[in-house]
Write an enzyme that holds these catalytic residues in place. Structure first.
Site, mmCIF file in Angstrom:
data_model
loop_
_atom_site.group_PDB
_atom_site.id
_atom_site.type_symbol
_atom_site.label_atom_id
_atom_site.label_comp_id
_atom_site.label_asym_id
_atom_site.label_seq_id
_atom_site.Cartn_x
_atom_site.Cartn_y
_atom_site.Cartn_z
ATOM 1 C CG ASN A 91 26.503 84.140 95.630
ATOM 2 O OD1 ASN A 91 26.492 85.292 95.190
ATOM 3 N ND2 ASN A 91 25.476 83.601 96.255
ATOM 4 C CG HIS A 108 30.847 86.490 88.939
ATOM 5 N ND1 HIS A 108 29.995 87.382 89.538
ATOM 6 C CD2 HIS A 108 30.692 86.672 87.609
ATOM 7 C CE1 HIS A 108 29.355 88.083 88.609
ATOM 8 N NE2 HIS A 108 29.749 87.664 87.434
ATOM 9 N N GLY A 204 18.162 86.948 94.899
ATOM 10 C CA GLY A 204 19.155 87.625 95.729
ATOM 11 C C GLY A 204 20.250 88.335 94.966
ATOM 12 C CD GLU A 232 16.857 96.488 98.288
ATOM 13 O OE1 GLU A 232 16.423 97.094 99.267
ATOM 14 O OE2 GLU A 232 18.038 96.510 97.921
HETATM 15 N N1 APR Z 1 17.049 87.618 100.853
HETATM 16 C C1 APR Z 1 16.896 87.993 99.547
HETATM 17 N N2 APR Z 1 17.588 88.991 98.978
HETATM 18 C C2 APR Z 1 18.477 89.647 99.754
HETATM 19 C C3 APR Z 1 18.686 89.322 101.119
HETATM 20 C C4 APR Z 1 17.917 88.259 101.665
HETATM 21 N N3 APR Z 1 18.045 87.878 102.939
HETATM 22 N N4 APR Z 1 19.621 90.171 101.622
HETATM 23 C C5 APR Z 1 19.978 90.991 100.622
HETATM 24 N N5 APR Z 1 19.289 90.688 99.495
HETATM 25 C C6 APR Z 1 19.377 91.324 98.166
HETATM 26 C C7 APR Z 1 19.671 92.808 98.219
HETATM 27 O O1 APR Z 1 18.468 93.530 98.323
HETATM 28 C C8 APR Z 1 20.362 93.023 96.875
HETATM 29 O O2 APR Z 1 19.429 93.384 95.866
HETATM 30 O O3 APR Z 1 20.444 90.734 97.479
HETATM 31 C C9 APR Z 1 20.977 91.650 96.537
HETATM 32 C C10 APR Z 1 22.479 91.608 96.629
HETATM 33 O O4 APR Z 1 23.030 92.463 95.659
HETATM 34 P P1 APR Z 1 24.593 92.703 95.514
HETATM 35 O O5 APR Z 1 25.195 92.960 96.843
HETATM 36 O O6 APR Z 1 24.771 93.703 94.450
HETATM 37 O O7 APR Z 1 25.161 91.268 95.044
HETATM 38 P P2 APR Z 1 25.133 90.595 93.607
HETATM 39 O O8 APR Z 1 23.945 91.031 92.825
HETATM 40 O O9 APR Z 1 25.329 89.141 93.815
HETATM 41 O O10 APR Z 1 26.444 91.198 92.951
HETATM 42 C C11 APR Z 1 26.792 90.796 91.665
HETATM 43 O O11 APR Z 1 28.832 92.043 91.714
HETATM 44 O O12 APR Z 1 30.686 92.749 92.946
HETATM 45 C C12 APR Z 1 30.217 91.879 91.992
HETATM 46 O O13 APR Z 1 31.171 89.875 91.294
HETATM 47 C C13 APR Z 1 30.443 90.455 92.343
HETATM 48 O O14 APR Z 1 29.042 88.527 91.962
HETATM 49 C C14 APR Z 1 29.053 89.871 92.395
HETATM 50 C C15 APR Z 1 28.277 90.774 91.474
#
Ligand code: APR
Length: 261
Positions: A91, A108, A204, A232
């Site tokens: 994040n 990142h 997350g 999920e």
């Molecule tokens: N509690 C737990 N998990 C959650 C919640 C919650 N309240 N809300 C959402 N999630 C989960 C979703 O189900 C999903 O699997 O968090 C995950 C978020 O996934 P992404 O949106 O893909 O984010 P992330 O994995 O951090 O992305 C990775 O991608 O775009 C790039 O550089 C950016 O750091 C980022 C990287």
């Protein structure tokens, strides 16, 4: 096997309940934009104003949100865990540090940092980064002067418009954020921590973006136990020894309470 060394990977899901949108929302857009239009070096070359506007809005939003129970629980674990611990976050928000986490690494990059592509210096940044059109350039506080005086920590310096506080160049500062196609920060330190880990916990994150999505495999290879906490199943969920599904604000404090006994 007793657990001493813990590596925790966090993603956008841990900040969702603070009110920050995750990347892979149902519409496939990130705050209304395609990732390729705002989060690649090519996008920045093509349309720097759009990219600056996008990140300026994200940076401003940080002022409106607070760490949630999951960030606070990890900060507590960091403070009280007697063994090695490293929180690796994907994040770019500052919610882990605002919750009090210290053993933290932003792989990142960070919204609150800038990178001058002219002099290659990186520095703290508050406020907008978009070059202010028509505005008179404001004299930038000089890095060396501030450091010499030690009156104002360099990280708190603020410039008006897009002026590098280190070299004074106008229009050369970009967000210090790792875009698609760029190398994440501190990979050697992360790999070393994963090789020593007894427990790897992923919180997350959708497991869609490498190299972070591969950390579970590295940790397993070393013999670490692996746990996924997510809303999920992630794309790599089957690689984890244990999986817990639900909201981070509930599951993370529960897990931390278990760890601290
Ligand atoms: N509690 C737990 N998990 C959650 C919640 C919650 N309240 N809300 C959402 N999630 C989960 C979703 O189900 C999903 O699997 O968090 C995950 C978020 O996934 P992404 O949106 O893909 O984010 P992330 O994995 O951090 O992305 C990775 O991608 O775009 C790039 O550089 C950016 O750091 C980022 C990287």
């Amino acid at each position: 096997m007793g657990i001493s060394n813990i590596v925790i990977l966090t993603g956008a899901g841990i900040s969702a309940e603070s009110g920050l949108q995750t990347f892979r929302a149902a519409d496939g857009l990130w705050e209304g934009h395609r990732v390729e239009d705002v989060a690649t070096p090519e996008a920045f070359d093509r349309n720097p104003v759009l990219v600056h506007q996008f990140y300026d809005a994200r940076r401003e939003r940080l002022g409106e949100v607070e760490p949630n129970a999951a960030h606070l629980a990890l900060a507590r674990l960091d403070a009280e865990w007697p063994g090695e611990l490293l929180i690796v976050t994907q994040n770019v928000d500052d919610l882990h540090e605002r919750a009090g986490a210290k053993r933290l690494l932003h792989m990142h990059g960070e919204l609150n940092r800038g990178w001058c592509v002219s002099c290659d210096e990186r520095f703290g940044w508050a406020g907008a980064m978009k070059p202010s059109s028509g505005a008179e350039p404001v004299e930038a506080p000089s890095f060396s002067d501030a450091a010499k005086k030690q009156e104002q920590p360099f990280d708190k310096l603020r410039t008006n418009g897009n002026i590098c506080p280190a070299c004074g160049e106008t229009g050369s500062v970009r967000p210090d954020i790792v875009w698609f196609g760029e190398m994440p920060y501190e990979m050697e330190r992360i790999e070393a921590a994963l090789m020593e880990a007894d427990l790897f916990v992923s919180i997350g994150t959708s497991g869609a973006v490498y190299p972070a999505a591969g950390f579970v495999q590295t940790a397993r290879y070393r013999g670490a136990r692996t746990l996924e906490i997510n809303l999920e199943p992630s794309q790599g969920s089957l690689s984890f020894d244990e999986r817990r599904y639900g909201r981070a604000s509930e599951l993370v404090p529960q897990w931390v309470a278990e760890m601290l006994g």
